[in-house]
Write a protein that holds these residues in place. Structure first.
Motif, short mmCIF file in Angstrom:
data_model
loop_
_atom_site.label_atom_id
_atom_site.label_comp_id
_atom_site.label_asym_id
_atom_site.label_seq_id
_atom_site.Cartn_x
_atom_site.Cartn_y
_atom_site.Cartn_z
N ASP A 35 9.50 -2.81 0.62
CA ASP A 35 9.49 -2.73 -0.84
C ASP A 35 9.72 -4.09 -1.50
OD1 ASP A 35 9.09 0.07 -0.88
OD2 ASP A 35 11.24 0.40 -0.56
N TRP A 73 3.77 -7.95 0.79
CA TRP A 73 5.10 -7.35 0.92
C TRP A 73 5.78 -7.81 2.21
CZ3 TRP A 73 1.63 -5.01 -2.23
CH2 TRP A 73 2.11 -4.42 -3.40
N TRP A 93 1.34 8.56 -11.14
CA TRP A 93 1.91 8.89 -12.46
C TRP A 93 0.83 8.66 -13.52
CZ3 TRP A 93 6.54 11.17 -12.57
CH2 TRP A 93 7.42 10.95 -11.51
N TRP A 112 3.51 13.19 -12.76
CA TRP A 112 3.02 13.02 -11.39
C TRP A 112 1.91 14.03 -11.14
CZ3 TRP A 112 3.50 9.46 -7.72
CH2 TRP A 112 3.18 9.78 -6.40
N PRO A 139 2.76 4.19 -6.84
CA PRO A 139 3.78 3.43 -6.09
C PRO A 139 3.15 2.65 -4.93
CG PRO A 139 4.53 5.68 -6.51
CD PRO A 139 3.08 5.63 -6.93
N GLY A 140 3.61 1.41 -4.79
CA GLY A 140 3.11 0.56 -3.70
C GLY A 140 1.90 -0.26 -4.08
N GLN A 195 5.71 -2.26 -10.99
CA GLN A 195 6.91 -1.53 -11.41
C GLN A 195 6.68 -0.02 -11.47
OE1 GLN A 195 7.74 -3.50 -15.16
NE2 GLN A 195 8.73 -5.21 -14.15
N PRO A 227 7.38 3.80 -10.66
CA PRO A 227 8.49 4.63 -10.18
C PRO A 227 8.12 5.27 -8.85
CG PRO A 227 7.89 5.15 -12.47
CD PRO A 227 6.80 4.29 -11.93
N PRO A 228 9.10 5.61 -8.04
CA PRO A 228 8.80 6.32 -6.79
C PRO A 228 8.28 7.72 -7.07
CG PRO A 228 11.16 6.26 -7.19
CD PRO A 228 10.54 5.38 -8.23
N PRO A 229 7.64 8.36 -6.10
CA PRO A 229 7.20 9.74 -6.30
C PRO A 229 8.40 10.65 -6.56
CG PRO A 229 6.21 8.78 -4.33
CD PRO A 229 7.28 7.83 -4.78
N SER A 283 0.65 8.64 -1.90
CA SER A 283 -0.09 7.94 -2.94
C SER A 283 -1.03 6.89 -2.37
CB SER A 283 0.88 7.28 -3.91
OG SER A 283 1.75 6.40 -3.22
#
Length: 242
Positions: free
Chosen positions: A16, A44, A150, A186, A223-224, A228, A230-232, A240
């Motif tokens: 992350d 990453w 999202w 989501w 995500p990923g 920025q 948010p996580p699932p 995702s």
């Protein structure tokens, strides 16, 4: 070192943690555009690299790959440092254009996150050259096609001549709800994939219509991949990724 040579350095291996990010954004754009846009290249800590390119049809395509050889990452980081990155300074005064593009390079090394932001000139054409190296770190790339993310919506005037598609009545939420509540929901499955494709093909400018004729711009944040994100949610049943 005192002799000007680079000593052996390391980076955070956390998946992350962003080790290198090259970013480019206009100064002014719609909320959907900003949310849909993906940085030109990001590396990453675990060696995953994601970048944007243009495919044969002219649409944006997001590519993902993994660098398993630490020496390749170390050579990439050494190249950035040897170009003089830590001596580069921000460009504080924007050019006299209507909507300037701001580019940035962020490096996380030595327990420090260092970012340089510029509007135009980079020493040695550094931004473009580092971006090319970032995109070439792996020769086994795959196209990213998320199945979840999202989704948010923003009401726009209907344009009879503009590109668009119909938001399915069976969707778990209406675009009117999202726009009025100013929230992101989501969404999983083919609808999330369609939203991602639409954002890539039209840069987020396609109008999405509901059955009552209302028009919206939509954004999908994954995500990923997205900035920025948010996580699932805890009850997510699908990933995702590509």
């Amino acid at each position: 070192g005192s002799d000007g040579q680079l000593g052996l350095f390391d980076w955070d291996r956390d998946p992350d943690v962003i080790v290198v990010r090259l970013d480019s954004q206009p100064n002014q754009e719609t909320p959907a555009y900003f949310l849909n846009s993906i940085p030109p290249c990001t590396l990453w800590g675990d060696g995953r690299v994601v970048w944007s390119t243009t495919n044969a049809t002219g649409a944006e395509e997001i590519i993902e790959a993994r660098v398993d050889d630490d020496s390749k990452i170390r050579m990439f980081l050494e190249d950035i440092i040897n170009r003089g990155f830590y001596t580069w300074e921000d460009e504080l005064i924007p050019p006299s254009t209507t909507n300037p593009i701001i580019e940035s390079i962020t490096i996380a090394l030595y327990d420090e996150v260092h970012t340089v932001r510029r509007f135009s000139y980079w020493p040695q054409d550094g931004f473009n050259k580092i971006m090319d190296l970032c995109r070439a770190l792996s020769d086994v790339p795959v196209s990213v096609l998320p199945t979840a993310g999202w989704i948010s919506a923003y009401a726009v005037p209907y344009d009879a001549a503009g590109p668009g598609w119909l938001w399915p009545p069976s969707a778990p939420v209406t675009l009117q709800e999202l726009a009025e509540n100013g929230e992101a929901r989501w969404i999983e499955g083919s609808l999330a994939t369609e939203a991602w494709r639409s954002a890539r093909e039209t840069r987020g400018y396609a109008q999405v219509l509901e059955q009552n004729g209302s028009a919206y711009h939509i954004a999908i944040v994954v995500p990923g991949y997205s900035r920025q994100a948010p996580p699932p949610p805890a009850d997510a049943t699908t990933g995702s990724g590509s």
